[in-house]
Design a protein around this motif. Sequence first.
Motif, short mmCIF file in Angstrom:
data_model
loop_
_atom_site.label_atom_id
_atom_site.label_comp_id
_atom_site.label_asym_id
_atom_site.label_seq_id
_atom_site.Cartn_x
_atom_site.Cartn_y
_atom_site.Cartn_z
N VAL A 229 0.84 -1.20 0.00
CA VAL A 229 0.00 0.00 0.00
C VAL A 229 0.87 1.25 0.00
O VAL A 229 2.10 1.17 0.14
CB VAL A 229 -0.92 0.04 1.25
CG1 VAL A 229 -2.00 -1.02 1.19
CG2 VAL A 229 -0.10 -0.07 2.53
N ASP A 230 0.23 2.41 -0.13
CA ASP A 230 0.95 3.68 -0.05
C ASP A 230 1.03 4.17 1.39
O ASP A 230 2.01 4.76 1.81
CB ASP A 230 0.23 4.73 -0.92
CG ASP A 230 0.04 4.25 -2.34
OD1 ASP A 230 1.05 3.99 -3.01
OD2 ASP A 230 -1.13 4.08 -2.76
N VAL A 231 -0.07 3.95 2.12
CA VAL A 231 -0.20 4.51 3.47
C VAL A 231 -0.60 3.38 4.43
O VAL A 231 -1.47 2.57 4.10
CB VAL A 231 -1.31 5.60 3.51
CG1 VAL A 231 -1.40 6.23 4.91
CG2 VAL A 231 -1.06 6.67 2.46
N LEU A 232 0.01 3.39 5.60
CA LEU A 232 -0.39 2.45 6.66
C LEU A 232 -0.99 3.25 7.81
O LEU A 232 -0.38 4.22 8.27
CB LEU A 232 0.85 1.68 7.15
CG LEU A 232 0.67 0.83 8.41
CD1 LEU A 232 -0.34 -0.29 8.18
CD2 LEU A 232 2.02 0.26 8.85
N ALA A 233 -2.18 2.86 8.24
CA ALA A 233 -2.86 3.55 9.35
C ALA A 233 -3.09 2.56 10.50
O ALA A 233 -4.09 1.84 10.52
CB ALA A 233 -4.17 4.15 8.87
N PRO A 234 -2.15 2.53 11.48
CA PRO A 234 -2.36 1.64 12.63
C PRO A 234 -3.45 2.20 13.54
O PRO A 234 -3.30 3.29 14.10
CB PRO A 234 -0.99 1.64 13.34
CG PRO A 234 -0.02 2.22 12.35
CD PRO A 234 -0.83 3.18 11.52
N CYS A 235 -4.55 1.49 13.67
CA CYS A 235 -5.67 1.96 14.49
C CYS A 235 -6.12 0.88 15.48
O CYS A 235 -7.29 0.80 15.84
CB CYS A 235 -6.85 2.37 13.60
SG CYS A 235 -6.48 3.77 12.54
N ALA A 236 -5.16 0.03 15.91
CA ALA A 236 -5.49 -0.99 16.91
C ALA A 236 -4.80 -0.61 18.22
O ALA A 236 -5.13 0.41 18.79
CB ALA A 236 -5.09 -2.37 16.40
#
Length: 346
Positions: A229-236
């Motif tokens: 992917v281009d962007v990683l969004a850790p939301c855990a």
Amino acid sequence: LFGLPEQPAHERVLLAADPATGLKAIVALHSTARGPAFGGCRLWHYDSDAAALNDALRLSQGMSLKNALADLPFGGGKAVILKPPGAFDRPALFAAFGRAVQSLGGAYITAEDVGTTTADMRGLQAVTPFVSGIPRDGAFGGDPSPKTAWGVFVAIQAGARLVLGRTSLEGVRVALQGLGAVGWHLAEFLHAAGAKLVVADVDAAKVERAVAQFGAVAVGVADILAAEVDVLAPCALGASLNEQTVPTLRAKLIAGAANNQLATPADGDALQRRGICYLPDYLVNAGGIISVAREYRGEGEEAAVMAEVSRIAERVEELLLRVQAADSTPARVADDWARSKLVHQP
Ligand code: NAI
């Protein structure tokens, strides 16, 4: 406890125990230099008391930096309630926790975090006024997670423009780790902006909904961090960026809601060496605290709060300029920037 390099001293740590309700809680006040320590209350199962204390210390320090960078007139604090084993009387547990908050006389103000709800906050309100994140009749208030998600969204937009050279999120591939309160709202914003979502959650039902609603691609929880992917969004949860995971990442930009994403400061350096831009969690995820702080001060109004949260994009811009000027990493520059604001307010 006092002033280890990775864990600077905290002003005050309260251990609260109430055998009648099973309450075991830790309230950590990292800094009250800017004002009363403000930060949420986590209800979680910990493997040991030491793990709970470590979480409270790390999270409260993060709140000091978050509140300072967001220019809020509050210091940093955080509470963790160790989830009682087996069944427990939730209202009674929170009433006991509320008495502990009240005993601090306003030095600490609480709100929701992982494992706690607006209903829990409403229960606390009966015991102490030092609580926020409550739906209020005719006034601004309630669940901060949509505001947190909006802040993360504008940070991703700014990062995509400045780091990836993308003027729109149309077609930008974003991996979302965690589709909880914040992750789900973020998925909605990203989908509406045309981003392509790759998602993972330990809860299969949330993943199925995201596939149906957003056309998201589902991957396993073990594979989400290394998704193409281009962007990683850790939301855990925290510490997802560590020695094991950093070498496997393929995103060029990281911006997400989870607190304490870097396991250690060295992991931020490793990201930089890999050419990955990490936007510090406490800069990006300040939307929720901005919301509950406004609510607490009784000065909230939806449009004004959203406008204040949108300013996170300007801070991302300023951070990246400072990083260039300092020839350093975003994590280290943000830390120095925030610490320079940890001073008593007039
Ligand atoms: P939440 O508990 O509603 O959501 C977390 C989600 O992550 C859940 O759906 C859970 O099943 C999932 N999850 C847990 N472990 C996972 C794993 N290994 N892989 C994939 N998914 C996993 O929590 P919420 O409120 O959405 O918060 C998310 C993060 O953002 C937390 O770290 C929290 O401290 C932080 N945060 C939240 C704010 C808020 O306004 N709710 C404000 C600032 C930070």
